[in-house]
Design an enzyme around this catalytic site. Sequence first.
Site: not given
Length: 297
Positions: A48-49, A111, A137, A142, A166, A208
């Site tokens: 994502t980052t 979503y 994750y 998000r 994560k 992470i």
Amino acid sequence: MIQTKLKGMGVALITPFKEDESVDYDALIRLVDYQLQNNTDFLCVLGTTAETPTLTEEEKKKIKKMVIERVNGRIPILLGVGGNNTRAIVNTLQNDDFTGVDAILSVVPYYNKPSQEGIYQHYKAIAEATELPIVLYNVPGRTGVNMKAETTLRIARDFKNVIAIKEASGDITQMDDIIKNKPANFDVISGDDGITFPLITLGAVGIISVIGNAFPREFSRMVRLALRGDYANALTIHHKFAELFKLLFVDGNPAGVKAMLNVMGMIENKLRLPLVPTRITTFEAMRKILDELNIKC
């Protein structure tokens, strides 16, 4: 086994952009070298980052190839392979080249807002499509849905190549439940810099990290001290970062860490829409703290 390689401080690598918003591949290599020289234990690439939703397939392939070649096996690479289209992820896992990749990171579908059974079946399909080690994750802030502890544990028990999670739910009780009840070959990795220290005291094996992009040496020292049980010295470093933790996400991720790296002279302060740089007030607050901090651990 792979899970032993993913302990300590992993860094969720950013994607640097030039002023014209093209990928700054030269800066990317400099950032990878910076991590290799400063005690980072593993790299998380195209998570994502990295602003992955705004990257083209060609850009993602080039970033993956460049990072793998630059790392050259010196530290493990955890590659982001996730999404909300299960069939598409399975197709990627069955057809792409994963040479040089040590494990994949796959996010809870966003979503769609699947049920817990839907999440389980999603990861079942992924686990059965590859022999690669898989890191789950969970980041409900998000994705719009939280993967509950019982679902995580069910997946961990049923699929041996699912080796870690994560966890970025922000729910310490949930994380502790996973740590307490997980199988022996399954690890919990923090997905939130600010709570890494307390999570390690509960049994997490590392982080992470976002802030590790800017401070790999200092933050990895905190993680290693905590993992060794030297909580007093680890807590001292944790507290030194407290103000930066707050500023890091106030205007979104990776806007905060890109601002930090820009202050440090390492990248342009550029993101792709719909993300925008931090506000001037946040940027100046970071600059002030970084000037005062001059961290030496």
